[in-house]
Design a protein around this motif. Structure first.
Motif, PDB file in Angstrom:
ATOM      1  N   ARG A  22      12.160  -0.261 -13.324  1.00  0.00           N
ATOM      2  CA  ARG A  22      12.026   0.310 -11.978  1.00  0.00           C
ATOM      3  C   ARG A  22      13.275   1.085 -11.580  1.00  0.00           C
ATOM      4  NH1 ARG A  22       7.316   1.399  -9.753  1.00  0.00           N
ATOM      5  NH2 ARG A  22       7.020   1.940 -11.888  1.00  0.00           N
ATOM      6  N   TYR A  26      12.563   4.772 -10.309  1.00  0.00           N
ATOM      7  CA  TYR A  26      12.964   5.219  -8.970  1.00  0.00           C
ATOM      8  C   TYR A  26      14.209   6.097  -9.023  1.00  0.00           C
ATOM      9  CZ  TYR A  26       9.446   2.591  -6.490  1.00  0.00           C
ATOM     10  OH  TYR A  26       8.241   2.158  -5.998  1.00  0.00           O
ATOM     11  N   LYS A 135       2.644  -0.343 -16.286  1.00  0.00           N
ATOM     12  CA  LYS A 135       2.618  -1.062 -15.005  1.00  0.00           C
ATOM     13  C   LYS A 135       1.585  -2.206 -14.922  1.00  0.00           C
ATOM     14  CE  LYS A 135       3.595   0.334 -10.316  1.00  0.00           C
ATOM     15  NZ  LYS A 135       4.563  -0.683 -10.042  1.00  0.00           N
ATOM     16  N   TYR A 162       8.204  -8.674  -7.650  1.00  0.00           N
ATOM     17  CA  TYR A 162       8.297  -7.651  -6.599  1.00  0.00           C
ATOM     18  C   TYR A 162       9.747  -7.442  -6.166  1.00  0.00           C
ATOM     19  CZ  TYR A 162       5.737  -4.719  -3.383  1.00  0.00           C
ATOM     20  OH  TYR A 162       5.196  -3.633  -2.752  1.00  0.00           O
ATOM     21  N   ILE A 165      11.391  -5.190  -8.669  1.00  0.00           N
ATOM     22  CA  ILE A 165      11.008  -3.782  -8.462  1.00  0.00           C
ATOM     23  C   ILE A 165      11.926  -3.179  -7.409  1.00  0.00           C
ATOM     24  CG2 ILE A 165       9.243  -2.277  -7.436  1.00  0.00           C
ATOM     25  CD1 ILE A 165       7.103  -4.042  -8.578  1.00  0.00           C
ATOM     26  N   ASN A 166      12.134  -3.940  -6.346  1.00  0.00           N
ATOM     27  CA  ASN A 166      12.876  -3.389  -5.219  1.00  0.00           C
ATOM     28  C   ASN A 166      14.380  -3.383  -5.453  1.00  0.00           C
ATOM     29  OD1 ASN A 166      11.072  -2.659  -2.741  1.00  0.00           O
ATOM     30  ND2 ASN A 166      10.073  -4.290  -3.879  1.00  0.00           N
ATOM     31  N   SER A 169      14.767  -0.347  -7.422  1.00  0.00           N
ATOM     32  CA  SER A 169      14.586   0.837  -6.572  1.00  0.00           C
ATOM     33  C   SER A 169      15.822   1.079  -5.698  1.00  0.00           C
ATOM     34  CB  SER A 169      13.336   0.637  -5.708  1.00  0.00           C
ATOM     35  OG  SER A 169      13.424   1.353  -4.535  1.00  0.00           O
ATOM     36  N   PHE A 314       1.725   3.856   4.135  1.00  0.00           N
ATOM     37  CA  PHE A 314       2.934   3.339   3.484  1.00  0.00           C
ATOM     38  C   PHE A 314       3.754   4.462   2.843  1.00  0.00           C
ATOM     39  CE2 PHE A 314       4.989   1.642  -0.350  1.00  0.00           C
ATOM     40  CZ  PHE A 314       5.733   0.615   0.191  1.00  0.00           C
ATOM     41  N   ILE A 350      12.843  -5.715   1.782  1.00  0.00           N
ATOM     42  CA  ILE A 350      12.005  -6.486   0.843  1.00  0.00           C
ATOM     43  C   ILE A 350      12.829  -7.622   0.252  1.00  0.00           C
ATOM     44  CG2 ILE A 350      10.985  -6.390  -1.483  1.00  0.00           C
ATOM     45  CD1 ILE A 350       9.008  -5.191   0.269  1.00  0.00           C
ATOM     46  N   GLU A 603       4.039  -4.606   3.924  1.00  0.00           N
ATOM     47  CA  GLU A 603       4.040  -4.440   2.461  1.00  0.00           C
ATOM     48  C   GLU A 603       4.069  -5.800   1.766  1.00  0.00           C
ATOM     49  OE1 GLU A 603       7.381  -2.210   0.999  1.00  0.00           O
ATOM     50  OE2 GLU A 603       6.868  -2.631  -1.079  1.00  0.00           O
ATOM     51  N   SER A 607       0.954  -5.979  -0.258  1.00  0.00           N
ATOM     52  CA  SER A 607       1.145  -5.565  -1.643  1.00  0.00           C
ATOM     53  C   SER A 607       1.394  -6.745  -2.590  1.00  0.00           C
ATOM     54  CB  SER A 607       2.309  -4.571  -1.690  1.00  0.00           C
ATOM     55  OG  SER A 607       2.437  -4.041  -2.947  1.00  0.00           O
ATOM     56  N   ASN A 634      -3.439   2.896  -4.805  1.00  0.00           N
ATOM     57  CA  ASN A 634      -2.193   3.560  -4.413  1.00  0.00           C
ATOM     58  C   ASN A 634      -2.273   5.066  -4.684  1.00  0.00           C
ATOM     59  OD1 ASN A 634       0.518   4.335  -4.152  1.00  0.00           O
ATOM     60  ND2 ASN A 634       1.199   2.284  -4.681  1.00  0.00           N
TER      61      ASN A 634
END
Ligand SMILES: CC(C)[C@H](NC(=O)[C@H](C)N)C(=O)O
Length: 723
Positions: A22, A26, A135, A162, A165-166, A169, A314, A350, A603, A607, A634
């Motif tokens: 990620r 990103y 993914k 998750y 991922i953030n 990002s 979003f 997040i 989210e 999500s 998405n």
């Protein structure tokens, strides 16, 4: 190694890979539009469209990845092969950004842009294929590491997944622009004349013959990290639970659905008895288990229909909300936040909200008894009583969570609308398409009377020489409905000039020391883009000595004219006068935090839960397929943004926000009704039951056959005895 340790280790490996992947994705996204705009020199519209098309492709290719994984290679091998495709794509992309490869005349500009465009398009295609393809497999592969009774750990895995991922990002959005060499994303100037790099704004440059913006590094580092993550993933190979693909399942599914439709059509007469489900029309030819699995998948896919609307709202964080931030002030005292950096609030929230929700909010809701339990089959209830399925039953209602998530997103858009109304109050009153606006700047040296056509005479005072902020002065714009006007100056003798104004535009009438040489200057007709400042100079008569230097802090989105007298010398900066054409943005960017908070809470509810739900409701051999279906919602959401942005242009931005919020509320009501009628299933249990039934059927058949054979034997014996 004990099973628990092994599982934790597997989980760690999968998460580590996810974080680097990620970062890589990103990180690349963060600089992509800038690369299009400033390296390939595409205009803003083309850059934005190609960017959105790329993002949409990234969320469509999961279907391909899922088909490959579930029917051919298995998740593990698919992740490896597509990661290689991904890394190759990134290397090609990094190479395409090296200007030296075509810079034969060594002037710092690529000489064959077509080659750079072709390479970058190939690179982006491979990246979309790689990132999208991996993914659904990564999420499903992570889920596969857990056993059926570990539903709580499975949920934790999806939350941590998750978080990774953030984290990726967040880090990449902050680091990649630095690698590229920009001080900040929004300090970039407009593209310079063809192929000259904007040197003055770079902090880091690279190149062989000439030094340029460091795009190769910005794309190359994510590529290198991708390779590292692949090596780490492969190193853990021995620790994973790997489920084998079960043949070309997608093809069997398509054939089975096709047969059911055909068979239903063939037996459309009312004479034929109805069947419980239209898929039951495939009963004649297909296995009961396959039909049951298809029914499970279709049920979930049907539930997905309203979901793209959530993503439509979003994904506007990156577009509409960032544009909104450009009309706000990012001065936080100690630091200045650029409009696009505001987006980092999402991953930051997040990282804080997921643990809070997981450890505090959800358990609290559960304790207070606010959640309602799964609607269960009788079998499950009996088993619950026997305390066999306890861990499965005490889960919360995921679809309810998702509905609340949608409502949070709608509330975020209402907040955005309120903020927009506040911003609109501070925005300058620009002329309509039939009007023109004019402002007069007097550099004549004394007060002047100015009269326009039939209007009242105005007295415009000469500006006093000063650069201090306190003595700034601004002149309001006059609005005219006609284009052709006449201006008269009360000089001796009176000077009269015809002026031709531009419709829908702002202009400045500059009256220099020699007033008969007055001239019109075109002004900017909107707030400076990306929250930048607009500065221009107006000279009286240039004598080549305009070299004075001074520093001045401008507010976000302001616009100024500097009036430079003819005889200014470096020691006489004070004689330069500053006119504020447009006030700096006064609504603070911090006001966007509530909308970010609501959207990010939405989210987490929508999500993260959706990911878990898609995994838990999928039959074993179709887990990746359902993850891909989830990701497709998405992609559709992104396509809706593109369509709405192009077609549905509402005159007021706040009205568009309210429209989107209302649409999402309507969709969430529909979704909650659909969710109410959805019966949660345990795919593994249903599959086991069908297999058991099939086994019993064959056992019965065998017994029946044996009975018949025994009877036949007895008959024969009786006959023989008679003889
Ligand atoms: C698209 C998903 C929602 C997810 N994005 C995020 O988590 C953002 C960064 N908060 C992703 O899989 O990229």
């Amino acid at each position: 190694m004990p099973a628990e340790d092994l599982r934790d280790k597997n989980m760690e490996e999968t998460k580590r890979k996810k974080k680097k992947k990620r970062f890589s994705y990103y990180g690349m996204r963060a600089v992509l539009v800038l690369y299009f705009r400033y390296f390939l020199l595409w205009d803003s519209d083309l850059s934005t469209s190609i960017y959105h098309a790329f993002v949409a492709l990234c969320y469509l290719t999961p279907i391909l990845g899922a088909i490959i994984a579930d029917s051919w290679l298995g998740k593990f091998k698919t992740i490896i092969y597509l990661s290689i495709v991904y890394a190759v794509g990134q290397v090609i992309m990094a190479v395409s950004t090296i200007h030296d490869i075509t810079d034969t005349d060594r002037d710092g500009s690529p000489d064959n842009l077509t080659l750079h465009i072709a390479l970058s398009m190939l690179g982006l295609f491979l990246i979309a294929l790689g990132t999208g393809g991996i993914k659904p497999c990564v999420a499903a592969f992570g889920g596969d590491q857990f056993q059926e009774h570990q539903s709580r750990q499975l949920n934790t895995f999806f939350s941590v997944f998750y978080l990774c991922i953030n984290a990726g990002s967040l880090l990449s959005t902050l680091i990649t622009p630095v690698l590229r060499g920009a001080r900040s994303l929004s300090t970039l100037p407009e593209p310079p004349p063809p192929h000259r790099a904007p040197e003055t704004f770079s902090t880091q440059q690279c190149g062989i013959h000439t030094q340029q913006q460091c795009y190769p590094l910005a794309f190359g580092v994510p590529a290198a990290l991708m390779v590292v993550s692949l090596v780490v993933f492969i190193a853990g190979s021995g620790m994973y639970v790997k489920t084998d693909p079960e043949g070309n399942i997608m093809w069997s599914v398509c054939k089975c659905i096709g047969f059911a439709i055909k068979n239903r059509f063939r037996h459309r007469s009312k004479l034929y008895p109805k069947r419980e489900h239209w898929m039951d029309w495939a009963d004649e030819k297909y296995d009961k288990l396959l039909i049951a699995q298809i029914k499970m998948v279709l049920k979930v896919l049907f539930l997905y229909i309203p979901l793209p609307m959530f993503w439509t709202l979003f994904d506007q964080k990156g577009s509409r909300w960032t544009l909104q931030a450009t009309t706000m002030s990012g001065d936080f005292g100690g630091f200045i936040l650029q409009p696009d950096q505001m987006q980092t609030v999402n991953p930051i929230l997040i990282l804080t909200l997921v643990p809070i929700m997981d450890r505090l909010v959800f358990p609290l809701i559960q304790k207070c008894g606010l959640n309602f339990r799964y609607r269960m089959t009788r079998l499950k209830e009996t088993m619950l009583r026997k305390q066999i399925l306890e861990p499965l039953i005490v889960r919360e209602h995921p679809l309810k969570r998702m509905t609340v998530g949608m409502l949070f997103a709608a509330a975020a858009f209402v907040c955005a609308a309120v903020v927009q109304v506040e911003i609109d109050k501070t925005l300058p009153d620009f002329p309509s398409s039939s009007q023109s606006q004019l402002k007069v700047v007097n550099m004549y040296g004394g007060s002047l009377g100015v009269r326009f056509s039939s209007g009242e005479p105005l007295t415009i005072h000469s500006y006093e020489a000063s650069l201090s902020c306190s003595s700034q002065s601004s002149v309001d714009y006059l609005t005219f409905d006609q284009q052709e006007i006449t201006v008269s100056l009360t000089t001796d003798p009176v000077i009269t000039n015809p002026l031709r104004l531009i419709r829908g535009s702002r202009q400045t009438l500059v009256i220099p020391a020699e007033p008969e040489r007055m001239y019109l200057e075109e002004d900017i007709n909107s707030k400076p883009k990306e929250g930048k400042n607009a500065v221009r100079r107006a000279f009286t008569l240039s004598n080549g000595h305009q070299s004075c230097e001074f520093s001045r802090k401008f507010g976000f989105g302001s616009s100024y004219t500097f009036l430079v007298p003819a005889d200014v010398f470096s020691s006489e900066c004070e004689s330069v006068k500053e006119v504020e054409d447009m006030e700096p943005n006064s609504v603070h960017m911090a006001l966007q935090i509530p909308q970010y908070f609501l959207m990010t809470s939405g989210e987490v509810l929508f999500s993260v839960t959706g990911l878990q739900f898609s995994y838990s409701q999928a039959p074993k051999n179709m887990k990746s397929v359902l993850q891909a279906g989830w990701l497709c919602t998405n992609a559709v959401g992104n396509i809706i943004v593109l369509i709405v942005a192009e077609l549905g242009k509402l005159p007021k931005q706040w009205a568009e926000y309210v429209l989107f919020a209302s649409l999402l509320v309507a969709v969430s009501i529909i979704f909650s009704i659909m969710a109410y009628f959805y019966t949660y299933i345990d795919p593994a249990e249903i599959e086991a039951q069908i297999l058991k039934e099939q086994h019993l059927d064959t056992e019965d058949e065998k017994k029946e056959k044996k009975k018949e054979e025994t009877l036949e034997m007895q008959d024969k014996e009786v006959k023989q005895t008679k003889i």
